[in-house]
Design an enzyme around this catalytic site. Structure first.
Site, mmCIF file in Angstrom:
data_model
loop_
_atom_site.group_PDB
_atom_site.id
_atom_site.type_symbol
_atom_site.label_atom_id
_atom_site.label_comp_id
_atom_site.label_asym_id
_atom_site.label_seq_id
_atom_site.Cartn_x
_atom_site.Cartn_y
_atom_site.Cartn_z
ATOM 1 N N GLY A 73 32.381 57.263 38.950
ATOM 2 C CA GLY A 73 32.915 58.601 39.126
ATOM 3 C C GLY A 73 34.061 58.877 38.174
ATOM 4 O O GLY A 73 34.246 58.192 37.161
ATOM 5 N N ASN A 74 34.854 59.859 38.501
ATOM 6 C CA ASN A 74 35.959 60.237 37.632
ATOM 7 C C ASN A 74 37.101 59.227 37.661
ATOM 8 O O ASN A 74 37.840 59.093 36.683
ATOM 9 C CB ASN A 74 36.493 61.618 38.026
ATOM 10 N N ILE A 98 24.690 64.123 37.567
ATOM 11 C CA ILE A 98 23.737 63.070 37.898
ATOM 12 C C ILE A 98 24.083 62.404 39.224
ATOM 13 O O ILE A 98 23.189 61.947 39.944
ATOM 14 C CB ILE A 98 23.664 62.022 36.761
ATOM 15 N N ASP A 99 25.361 62.362 39.584
ATOM 16 C CA ASP A 99 25.737 61.783 40.875
ATOM 17 C C ASP A 99 25.243 62.642 42.027
ATOM 18 O O ASP A 99 24.760 62.133 43.040
ATOM 19 C CB ASP A 99 27.247 61.567 40.960
ATOM 20 N N THR A 156 53.477 74.831 60.018
ATOM 21 C CA THR A 156 53.122 74.854 58.599
ATOM 22 C C THR A 156 52.146 73.753 58.211
ATOM 23 O O THR A 156 51.164 73.999 57.512
ATOM 24 C CB THR A 156 54.388 74.754 57.735
#
Length: 213
Positions: free
Chosen positions: A13-14, A80-81, A151
């Site tokens: 991956g990245n 492709i992943d 929040t």
């Protein structure tokens, strides 16, 4: 096929590499991946162009199977992943919760389309850059039927509610498969979702078997 499958698979991956070997899945840094497996014969897919350029030098025995495109789809530019993950699921919604969150719909082996969000870490960082008051942990114990009253809950709601809503809308009546590093967090907000860490590798096995590589 499953019991006798001895080929080593790698999904890069990245930021990380995921290895499959004899039924075991290992998550490694990219440097660790080359150190351990660089001299072995590995079938791989890679979405990281920089790393892909280094593979012939660092791992000369590796085989790129991304050229074996098999998925029936009209989607342009599908990674492709994502294709491999979709090949691992005949029918259902595939959610890959990594550095980006991708969602794809499969029907009778056909890819119908999908969409992309930034990953949870990326969204958390984006909030923190706006204000230190928005630098909150993303929690999943939320009631999506009621508005947040603090929040940090509002930040988590803003990140997770769109995922829950859209997956429910397009996945109504379908099974939902979740994979990726944040799979447990995402699966916990999607009723009935199943975590499958091997879904990409299931698709890669189909590509290898079909093309006998």
């Amino acid at each position: 096929m499953e019991s006798s499958f001895c080929v080593i698979l790698c999904d890069i991956g990245n930021s990380r590499a995921h290895l499959y070997e004899r039924g075991n899945v290992v998550d490694l840094s990219i440097d660790e991946c080359f150190e351990r497996y660089g001299k072995k014969r590995v079938h791989y897919i890679c979405v990281n162009d920089r790393v892909k350029r280094d593979i012939p030098k660092k791992a000369p025995k590796w085989i790129d199977i991304s050229r074996f495109r098999m998925l029936e789809t009209s989607y342009k530019g599908l990674g492709i992943d994502r294709e491999a993950a979709c090949l691992g699921v005949e029918d259902g919604i595939v959610v890959d919760a990594g550095s980006a969150i991708t969602v794809d719909l499969m029907e009778n082996g056909v890819h119908k389309g999908g969409w992309i969000w930034p990953g949870i870490s990326a969204m958390k960082s984006a909030y923190a850059k706006i204000s230190s008051r928005l630098d909150c942990e993303i929690v999943t114990d939320l009631d999506f039927g009621n508005l947040p009253q603090d929040t940090c809950s509002a930040v988590s709601f803003g990140v997770l509610a769109p995922i829950e809503t859209l997956v429910e809308r397009f996945g109504e009546g379908k099974r939902v498969i979740v994979t990726g590093g944040d799979a447990e967090k995402i699966a916990s907000i999607l009723p009935g979702a199943q975590i499958d860490k091997e879904v990409v590798f299931k698709g890669m096995k189909k590509m290898i078997k079909e093309n006998e590589c």
